[in-house]
Motif scaffolding. Structure first.
Motif, PDB file in Angstrom:
ATOM      1  N   GLU A   1       0.800  -1.231   0.000  1.00 48.30           N
ATOM      2  CA  GLU A   1       0.000   0.000   0.000  1.00 48.30           C
ATOM      3  C   GLU A   1       0.829   1.276   0.000  1.00 48.30           C
ATOM      4  N   VAL A   2       2.002   1.248   0.603  1.00 50.12           N
ATOM      5  CA  VAL A   2       2.839   2.448   0.661  1.00 50.12           C
ATOM      6  C   VAL A   2       4.288   2.079   0.369  1.00 50.12           C
ATOM      7  N   SER A   3       5.030   3.054  -0.112  1.00 52.46           N
ATOM      8  CA  SER A   3       6.450   2.869  -0.429  1.00 52.46           C
ATOM      9  C   SER A   3       7.206   4.109  -0.002  1.00 52.46           C
ATOM     10  N   ASN A   4       8.476   3.913   0.367  1.00 48.99           N
ATOM     11  CA  ASN A   4       9.305   5.093   0.581  1.00 48.99           C
ATOM     12  C   ASN A   4      10.045   5.436  -0.710  1.00 48.99           C
TER      13      ASN A   4
ATOM     14  N   LEU B   1      14.345  -3.223  11.967  1.00 46.99           N
ATOM     15  CA  LEU B   1      14.214  -2.209  13.008  1.00 46.99           C
ATOM     16  C   LEU B   1      12.815  -1.604  13.000  1.00 46.99           C
ATOM     17  N   MET B   2      12.234  -1.468  11.817  1.00 43.53           N
ATOM     18  CA  MET B   2      10.850  -0.997  11.703  1.00 43.53           C
ATOM     19  C   MET B   2       9.905  -1.981  12.390  1.00 43.53           C
ATOM     20  N   ALA B   3      10.112  -3.275  12.139  1.00 44.69           N
ATOM     21  CA  ALA B   3       9.287  -4.295  12.786  1.00 44.69           C
ATOM     22  C   ALA B   3       9.430  -4.239  14.300  1.00 44.69           C
ATOM     23  N   ALA B   4      10.640  -3.983  14.781  1.00 44.84           N
ATOM     24  CA  ALA B   4      10.867  -3.893  16.231  1.00 44.84           C
ATOM     25  C   ALA B   4      10.094  -2.719  16.830  1.00 44.84           C
ATOM     26  N   ARG B   5      10.025  -1.607  16.109  1.00 46.77           N
ATOM     27  CA  ARG B   5       9.250  -0.464  16.612  1.00 46.77           C
ATOM     28  C   ARG B   5       7.760  -0.785  16.638  1.00 46.77           C
TER      29      ARG B   5
ATOM     30  N   THR C   1       8.575  -1.206   0.934  1.00 40.90           N
ATOM     31  CA  THR C   1       7.138  -0.956   0.887  1.00 40.90           C
ATOM     32  C   THR C   1       6.500  -1.628   2.092  1.00 40.90           C
ATOM     33  N   ALA C   2       5.257  -1.230   2.405  1.00 46.90           N
ATOM     34  CA  ALA C   2       4.616  -1.771   3.607  1.00 46.90           C
ATOM     35  C   ALA C   2       3.112  -1.582   3.527  1.00 46.90           C
ATOM     36  N   ARG C   3       2.433  -2.131   4.525  1.00 43.83           N
ATOM     37  CA  ARG C   3       1.004  -1.890   4.663  1.00 43.83           C
ATOM     38  C   ARG C   3       0.775  -0.478   5.204  1.00 43.83           C
ATOM     39  N   GLN C   4      -0.351   0.111   4.841  1.00 40.91           N
ATOM     40  CA  GLN C   4      -0.658   1.491   5.205  1.00 40.91           C
ATOM     41  C   GLN C   4      -0.619   1.698   6.718  1.00 40.91           C
TER      42      GLN C   4
ATOM     43  N   MET D   1       7.822   3.843   8.902  1.00 40.08           N
ATOM     44  CA  MET D   1       8.688   3.612   7.745  1.00 40.08           C
ATOM     45  C   MET D   1       9.928   4.486   7.802  1.00 40.08           C
ATOM     46  N   PRO D   2      11.100   3.924   7.514  1.00 42.66           N
ATOM     47  CA  PRO D   2      12.320   4.735   7.425  1.00 42.66           C
ATOM     48  C   PRO D   2      12.390   5.449   6.081  1.00 42.66           C
TER      49      PRO D   2
END
Length: 454
Positions: free
Chosen positions: A124-127, A142-146, A285-288, A294-295
């Motif tokens: 759904e989203v991308s940096n 690290l994103m998953a850890a947050r 990329t990730a879910r909204q 997201m970094p």
């Protein structure tokens, strides 16, 4: 844009205007013992024509081997228009687009890149990109850890069949962050990741590489369902070219069909040439629902006071701008020039063109494995497992001397796996993209046969 140096008259006028006697006087605060003095070992300057000739001659000394090595860096055909456009001054020299009113062209291109990557991965989203694929994986963890900060274990699972350099980067980037890395073993007969029926400690994230480092296609649906059953986030590490013919990560999962939560990878196959190890760029990329963690930079679309479409950096309460120690990431590098090339590349070849590239890679790799397996003493590993444009072959003798002999004969034979995966024996990772011809493959097989017969 060519570099135009200042003339002597320009320099004199500048010095007279500021009241300085010489250029050297502008640096008189530097102690004399710290100055390098005359650069006596540096030869006299050369003209543009002379330096071009010199560099061409030195580049020719390296030779140009017929490349059958992949291992995360792939030789694909890049249409000439890609870098003709990417190296225009508007793109080539553009700086970070902090001022949206002065950077609409750059921001629109990054927005288009984000859109393409979100569609390619079915997320759904991308940096707007990261430093490279390995650091993108570290950032994803690290994103998953947050996201999962309420869990006590902070344990993440990496497949053993992961690029060894990616594993090293992950260790470097996460060691001081409190993450505990466990490895998922692989089946030595199939190359597929093996999962225990239940994790000893509930992990916060499970990484699924598709394809894995051996080129083997994992059972992503089963792995995704297993990870979600452990209440872990699924991080897909993917080759973007493969997504033209494989199920995208956003659709992984046989039971729930929930798909991956975060997807990352190396973008080099999308229009960046092989260049002695770089530069490359990572994508994420990730879910909204995870966008706030997201970094990197994110470009958003908006409208101005007149209702016209415009673009701006968004969700920017992070990184060096404001939060500093509370930042989601301090690797905020956006590899803008490489992303520019990737966006142009994808725009030029389109979805059908990318699928043709992926299909040609599949065909050529199968042809290569068949040809090399016909050489006495050579056999394929993981023969029954499906693969994508890379494969492991096993030689009857140590790999390094064979690879060196192949290079002397003009063939870059592949990546020696024996250092990182000694349990596979004399294993060599080979790759054939769409750039390899039947004559290239015959040359490799014939050369390998002569070397092993000697």
């Amino acid at each position: 844009m060519p570099f135009i140096p200042h003339t002597d008259a320009d320099i004199r006028h500048m010095l007279e205007t500021i009241g300085a006697p010489s250029i050297d006087s502008l640096f008189d605060e530097i102690p004399s013992d710290l100055r390098c003095g005359q650069l006596k070992a540096i030869p006299p300057g050369l003209s543009e024509m002379e330096i071009s000739r010199l560099m061409s001659e030195r580049a020719a000394q390296d030779g140009r081997l017929i490349n059958f090595c992949g291992a995360g860096a792939y030789e694909h055909h890049i249409p000439a228009a890609v870098w003709e456009i990417a190296t225009r001054g508007e793109f080539y020299s553009a700086y970070t687009p902090y001022q949206a009113e002065a950077s609409q062209g750059t921001l629109q291109l990054l927005y288009e890149f984000q859109t393409m990557m979100a569609e390619l991965t079915a997320m759904e989203v991308s940096n707007a990109s990261l430093y490279d694929g390995a650091t993108a994986l570290a950032e994803a963890l690290l994103m998953a850890a947050r996201v999962q900060s309420d869990k006590s274990s902070q344990e993440v699972w990496l497949p053993q069949a992961l690029h060894p350099y990616y594993a090293e980067v992950v260790a470097s980037c996460t060691a001081a962050q409190g993450l505990k890395v466990r490895r998922l073993p692989y089946d030595p007969a199939t190359g597929l990741s093996l999962l225990p029926p239940q994790a000893p400690d509930a992990p916060i994230a499970v990484v699924i590489a598709q394809p894995n480092f051996f080129g083997v296609l994992e059972d992503v649906d089963a792995l995704t369902d297993w990870a979600h059953a452990q209440n872990a986030l699924v991080i897909g590490l993917v080759n973007p070219t493969s997504l033209a013919v494989l199920k995208p990560p956003g659709q992984w999962g046989g039971g729930t069909g929930r798909g991956a939560d975060i997807v990352c990878g190396e973008g080099q196959p999308l229009g960046s040439p092989l260049a002695s190890g770089g530069p490359y760029f990572g994508f994420l990329t990730a879910r909204q629902s995870l966008v706030r963690q997201m970094p990197g930079r994110i470009v958003g679309q908006t409208v101005d006071l007149d209702g016209k479409r415009g673009f701006a950096l968004t969700l920017q309460a992070r990184e060096q701008h404001i939060r500093r120690a509370k930042a989601t990431s301090n690797i905020c590098t956006n590899q803008g020039l490489l992303v520019t090339a990737a966006t142009i590349y994808l725009s030029l070849i389109g979805a059908q063109g990318l699928a043709k590239v992926a299909s040609a890679c599949l065909h050529n790799t199968q042809t290569l494995v068949t040809a090399l397996s016909a050489v006495p003493g050579v056999r394929p590993a993981f023969e029954t497992s499906p693969r994508f444009h890379e494969a492991v072959i096993v030689l009857p003798r140590p790999v390094a001397p064979v690879v060196n002999a192949l290079a002397a004969a003009g063939v870059f034979g592949g990546f020696d796996l024996s250092r990182h995966f000694p349990e596979l024996g004399h294993a060599l990772l080979v790759c054939a993209t769409e750039t390899r011809t039947e004559s290239d493959i015959r040359l490799y097989a014939d050369t390998l046969g002569r070397i092993l017969a000697a």
